[in-house]
Design a protein around this motif. Structure first.
Motif, PDB file in Angstrom:
ATOM      1  N   THR B  15       0.826  -1.162   0.013  1.00  0.00           N
ATOM      2  CA  THR B  15       0.217   0.061   0.077  1.00  0.00           C
ATOM      3  C   THR B  15       0.884   1.260   0.015  1.00  0.00           C
ATOM      4  O   THR B  15       1.894   1.412   0.713  1.00  0.00           O
ATOM      5  N   ALA B  82      -3.647   1.077  -3.631  1.00  0.00           N
ATOM      6  CA  ALA B  82      -4.460   0.732  -2.474  1.00  0.00           C
ATOM      7  C   ALA B  82      -4.871  -0.683  -2.539  1.00  0.00           C
ATOM      8  O   ALA B  82      -5.023  -1.155  -3.772  1.00  0.00           O
ATOM      9  N   PRO B  83      -5.218  -1.431  -1.525  1.00  0.00           N
ATOM     10  CA  PRO B  83      -5.913  -2.845  -1.631  1.00  0.00           C
ATOM     11  C   PRO B  83      -7.118  -2.854  -2.435  1.00  0.00           C
ATOM     12  O   PRO B  83      -7.242  -3.851  -3.473  1.00  0.00           O
ATOM     13  N   VAL B 117      -2.241  -5.571  -4.266  1.00  0.00           N
ATOM     14  CA  VAL B 117      -1.648  -4.668  -3.382  1.00  0.00           C
ATOM     15  C   VAL B 117      -1.875  -5.211  -2.168  1.00  0.00           C
ATOM     16  O   VAL B 117      -3.062  -5.438  -1.638  1.00  0.00           O
TER      17      VAL B 117
END
Lengths: 111, 118
Positions: B15, B82-83, B117
């Motif tokens: 991240t 970002a995830p 991610v």
């Protein structure tokens, strides 16, 4: 809004049988449609297309049918083979020139 | 014929890290596209380009930037991963002038980039 959807998320057929994959679209002004095949781990691959001034188009072992009255599209695969196992997407060309893809139907062919 | 080539094929990011995905096509196509594919969501258009030096937003552009400095290349950038950006990314290209309906709209896809991610 525009949407292109598939009636069945999964379809299992016996090798040698015919397969029919269905697709509904919502924009009656759409005039061009494409079917794609996506094998596991690969990108979508063009199969066949059809314009709205046609109601049927045939390729090699595949036929696409277009029913504008009910806004329905189908892909027929003759003599389904194990190599036909994949996810099949229909796509509709919107008035802005972009393709809108359906969620896909997974076809599984049993030997 | 190479068609549409995407690099890398796989990538794992933490991240906040940044990265650039490269797409190259050798078909002299004017239009290029970036999609993401998530389970049950189909293909969603992130950004597209109608020609060298032009870019436009698609359906889900937030968190991504693109550049088309050369006709054959289309780059997708993640500035701060970002995830939620874990996905499979596909690049495509077509002839497709605006408003023309037919085979020139057929999009040809690369093999995809699988991004995680953490």
């Amino acid at each position: 809004g525009e949407s292109v959807g598939l009636h069945l998320p999964t379809l299992s057929v016996q090798e040698g049988d015919n397969s029919i994959i269905n697709c509904a679209y919502s924009n009656s002004a759409s005039d061009y449609f494409i079917w794609y095949k996506q094998e596991s781990g690969k990108g979508p691959q063009f199969i066949i297309d059809i314009r709205s001034n046609m109601d049927k188009r045939q390729g090699q072992r595949v036929t696409v049918l277009l029913n504008k009255t009910v806004k329905h599209l189908s892909l027929q695969i003759a003599a389904t083979q194990p190599g036909d196992s994949a996810v099949y997407f229909c796509a509709e060309l919107n008035q802005g020139g972009k393709l809108i893809f359906g969620q896909g139907t997974e076809l599984s062919v049993k030997p | 014929n190479a068609g549409v080539t995407q690099t890398p094929k796989f990538r794992v990011l933490k991240t906040g890290q940044s990265m650039t995905l490269l797409c190259a096509q050798d078909m002299n196509h004017e239009y290029m596209y970036w999609y993401r594919q998530d389970p049950g969501m189909g293909l969603r258009l992130i950004h597209y380009s109608v020609g060298e030096g032009t870019t436009a937003k698609g359906e889900v552009p937030d968190g991504y930037n693109v550049s088309r400095l050369k006709k054959q290349n289309f780059l997708l950038g993640l500035e701060s991963a970002a995830p939620s950006q874990t996905s499979v990314y596909f690049c495509a290209s077509s002839y497709a002038p605006h408003g023309f309906s037919g085979p020139r709209n057929i999009q040809y896809f690369g093999a995809g980039t699988r991004l995680s991610v953490l």
